[in-house]
Design a protein around this motif. Structure first.
Motif, mmCIF file in Angstrom:
data_model
loop_
_atom_site.group_PDB
_atom_site.id
_atom_site.type_symbol
_atom_site.label_atom_id
_atom_site.label_comp_id
_atom_site.label_asym_id
_atom_site.label_seq_id
_atom_site.Cartn_x
_atom_site.Cartn_y
_atom_site.Cartn_z
ATOM 1 N N UNK A 1 0.825 -1.206 0.000
ATOM 2 C CA UNK A 1 0.000 0.000 0.000
ATOM 3 C C UNK A 1 0.862 1.261 0.000
ATOM 4 N N UNK A 2 2.033 1.173 0.613
ATOM 5 C CA UNK A 2 2.972 2.296 0.529
ATOM 6 C C UNK A 2 3.375 2.512 -0.921
ATOM 7 N N UNK A 3 3.695 1.409 -1.626
ATOM 8 C CA UNK A 3 4.035 1.532 -3.037
ATOM 9 C C UNK A 3 2.874 2.037 -3.866
ATOM 10 N N UNK A 4 1.674 1.588 -3.552
ATOM 11 C CA UNK A 4 0.462 2.054 -4.230
ATOM 12 C C UNK A 4 0.299 3.563 -4.057
ATOM 13 N N UNK A 5 0.533 4.041 -2.852
ATOM 14 C CA UNK A 5 0.419 5.478 -2.582
ATOM 15 C C UNK A 5 1.457 6.271 -3.364
ATOM 16 N N UNK A 6 2.685 5.747 -3.392
ATOM 17 C CA UNK A 6 3.775 6.456 -4.096
ATOM 18 C C UNK A 6 3.483 6.531 -5.587
ATOM 19 N N UNK A 7 3.083 5.428 -6.201
ATOM 20 C CA UNK A 7 2.839 5.449 -7.648
ATOM 21 C C UNK A 7 1.648 6.333 -8.011
ATOM 22 N N UNK A 8 0.629 6.360 -7.148
ATOM 23 C CA UNK A 8 -0.523 7.246 -7.394
ATOM 24 C C UNK A 8 -0.114 8.702 -7.305
ATOM 25 N N UNK A 9 0.743 9.019 -6.322
ATOM 26 C CA UNK A 9 1.217 10.392 -6.172
ATOM 27 C C UNK A 9 2.059 10.820 -7.371
ATOM 28 N N UNK A 10 2.918 9.919 -7.858
ATOM 29 C CA UNK A 10 3.754 10.235 -9.020
ATOM 30 C C UNK A 10 2.882 10.506 -10.242
ATOM 31 N N UNK B 1 -0.497 -2.775 -10.940
ATOM 32 C CA UNK B 1 0.246 -3.925 -10.413
ATOM 33 C C UNK B 1 0.161 -3.962 -8.895
ATOM 34 N N UNK B 2 0.275 -2.787 -8.251
ATOM 35 C CA UNK B 2 0.207 -2.712 -6.793
ATOM 36 C C UNK B 2 -1.163 -3.143 -6.280
ATOM 37 N N UNK B 3 -2.213 -2.830 -7.013
ATOM 38 C CA UNK B 3 -3.555 -3.250 -6.604
ATOM 39 C C UNK B 3 -3.647 -4.767 -6.592
ATOM 40 N N UNK B 4 -3.096 -5.414 -7.607
ATOM 41 C CA UNK B 4 -3.120 -6.876 -7.657
ATOM 42 C C UNK B 4 -2.254 -7.471 -6.548
ATOM 43 N N UNK B 5 -1.083 -6.912 -6.317
ATOM 44 C CA UNK B 5 -0.221 -7.411 -5.243
ATOM 45 C C UNK B 5 -0.866 -7.224 -3.879
ATOM 46 N N UNK B 6 -1.532 -6.078 -3.712
ATOM 47 C CA UNK B 6 -2.212 -5.820 -2.452
ATOM 48 C C UNK B 6 -3.254 -6.901 -2.172
ATOM 49 N N UNK B 7 -4.061 -7.213 -3.183
ATOM 50 C CA UNK B 7 -5.102 -8.219 -2.989
ATOM 51 C C UNK B 7 -4.523 -9.619 -2.828
ATOM 52 N N UNK B 8 -3.365 -9.865 -3.397
ATOM 53 C CA UNK B 8 -2.718 -11.161 -3.185
ATOM 54 C C UNK B 8 -2.435 -11.375 -1.705
ATOM 55 N N UNK B 9 -1.929 -10.335 -1.040
ATOM 56 C CA UNK B 9 -1.650 -10.438 0.397
ATOM 57 C C UNK B 9 -2.938 -10.472 1.210
ATOM 58 N N UNK B 10 -3.918 -9.709 0.816
ATOM 59 C CA UNK B 10 -5.196 -9.735 1.533
ATOM 60 C C UNK B 10 -5.836 -11.126 1.441
ATOM 61 N N UNK B 11 -5.791 -11.720 0.264
ATOM 62 C CA UNK B 11 -6.487 -12.985 0.018
ATOM 63 C C UNK B 11 -5.886 -14.168 0.766
ATOM 64 N N UNK B 12 -4.603 -14.118 1.100
ATOM 65 C CA UNK B 12 -3.985 -15.296 1.712
ATOM 66 C C UNK B 12 -4.422 -15.504 3.151
ATOM 67 N N UNK B 13 -5.013 -14.499 3.787
ATOM 68 C CA UNK B 13 -5.439 -14.662 5.178
ATOM 69 C C UNK B 13 -6.896 -14.297 5.393
ATOM 70 N N UNK B 14 -7.295 -13.106 4.995
ATOM 71 C CA UNK B 14 -8.628 -12.630 5.364
ATOM 72 C C UNK B 14 -9.745 -13.308 4.578
ATOM 73 N N UNK B 15 -9.464 -13.765 3.368
ATOM 74 C CA UNK B 15 -10.511 -14.469 2.626
ATOM 75 C C UNK B 15 -10.745 -15.882 3.160
ATOM 76 N N UNK B 16 -9.714 -16.702 3.348
ATOM 77 C CA UNK B 16 -9.988 -18.070 3.818
ATOM 78 C C UNK B 16 -10.104 -18.227 5.331
#
Length: 339
Positions: free
Chosen positions: A126-135, A150-165
């Motif tokens: 999310x830090x990377x997502x914020x930086x790229x959006x600001x740029x 790309x950051x949105x997909x990576x973010x959801x990859x981390x979210x999905x490994x715990x909070x979804x299952x």
């Protein structure tokens, strides 16, 4: 199933007795109310995690994309409806695949490790997502816009490994049978409250602040990571009854409510249970147990008169689901018994 079709397998005996005694004690302790959820230190530990996970499941930044991906994509210059639909469709398929994959590793990796990886991963991404959006806002760079996707997909990859299952599964694991329904209702109510914020605050904040609103979620994700590190306990390899003991610290109560019923009553219940069982530990080397059998014996987990052997089945005090071969080693099934 756990005994590979043998209803007299030592693991089956262990689980049968553990479940039976836990339910019997819960019934003797009487009815519970919502106040019970906060009446003991063990229950307060549970509810701290339950409420925390309920909030985190909706306030980790996922609400931005789940409800307002149209606005998110417009902030990085994507206006075409077809492109938005394509990105959203691919993202949902990606989420499904990640959740299924993560669910397959829950028992191998463990709940705590998955949650820690998820929260710290979301924070970094999310830090990377914020930086790229600001740029992109400052320069209009298409490269920055592509990296944001790309950051949105990576973010959801981390979210999905715990909070979804694990959101529901972990909540069910740490709640004893008597308070499970009420505890789960509290988590559902918490999620509903957080959804109000997502639906009425996020769109206004995104419109007025743009990418700067992401800074709020960066700070919140940092808090989440610290919270998970400090308070979320590992339940891998434990039965529901053993998980209750982990939270309550009262092995004789199977994680139930000492303060509510009073210690004298609880002691009476335990005394009656022990007298009714009248258990002893048979010697090692009894027929049907080879090579010394299990390494430790809990008298409370012995079921007598195993057909075909004339012996009692023994099981270890703390059983972990992963090394099932420990139960198979040296065990002879009564082949001459018909069911």
């Amino acid at each position: 199933y756990h005994g590979n079709g043998d209803v007299y397998h030592p693991l089956v005996d262990y689980e049968y007795n553990e479940i039976r005694e836990a339910i019997a004690l819960e019934g003797e302790l009487g009815k519970v109310s919502y106040l019970t959820l906060f009446s003991t230190p063990g229950n307060r530990r549970r509810m701290r995690i339950i409420i925390g996970l309920g909030v985190f499941s909706q306030w980790s930044g996922n609400g931005l994309v789940s409800y307002y991906i149209n606005i998110i994509l417009e902030t990085i210059g994507i206006e075409a409806a077809g492109t938005k639909t394509l990105i959203n469709g691919i993202l949902q398929i990606f989420n499904f695949g990640m959740a299924i994959t993560a669910a397959m590793f829950v028992e191998k990796v463990g709940r705590r490790k998955l949650f820690l990886t998820s929260n710290f991963g979301m924070l970094i991404v999310f830090v990377g997502w914020t930086v790229t959006s600001a740029v992109f806002q400052d320069t209009g760079s298409k490269v920055a816009a592509n990296f944001t996707i790309v950051m949105i997909f990576l973010y959801y990859a981390f979210y999905d490994i715990a909070y979804t299952p694990l959101l529901v599964a972990y909540a069910v694991e740490i709640l004893p049978f008597t308070i499970r329904a009420k505890g789960f209702a509290v988590m559902s109510f918490t999620i509903s409250l957080t959804l109000i914020f997502n639906q009425y605050v996020n769109p206004v904040a995104l419109e007025r602040l743009g990418w700067k609103y992401y800074l709020f979620y960066v700070g919140w994700l940092a808090f989440e990571a610290v919270f998970i590190f400090m308070y979320l306990w590992e339940t891998k390899g434990r039965t529901l009854e053993q998980t209750a003991v982990l939270f309550d610290g009262e092995p004789e109560t199977d994680g139930l409510f000492v303060e509510e019923v009073g210690v004298p009553k609880l002691r009476d219940v335990e005394k009656q249970r022990r007298q009714s069982r009248k258990l002893d530990s048979p010697p090692m080397g009894t027929t049907g147990i080879k090579d010394g059998g299990p390494t430790s014996v809990s008298p409370a987990m012995i079921r007598r008169d195993r057909p075909g052997t004339g012996s009692s089945t023994k099981s270890s005090e703390h059983y972990e689901m992963k090394p099932q071969y420990e139960w198979e080693r040296g065990y002879t099934s009564p082949r001459d018994v018909k069911f």
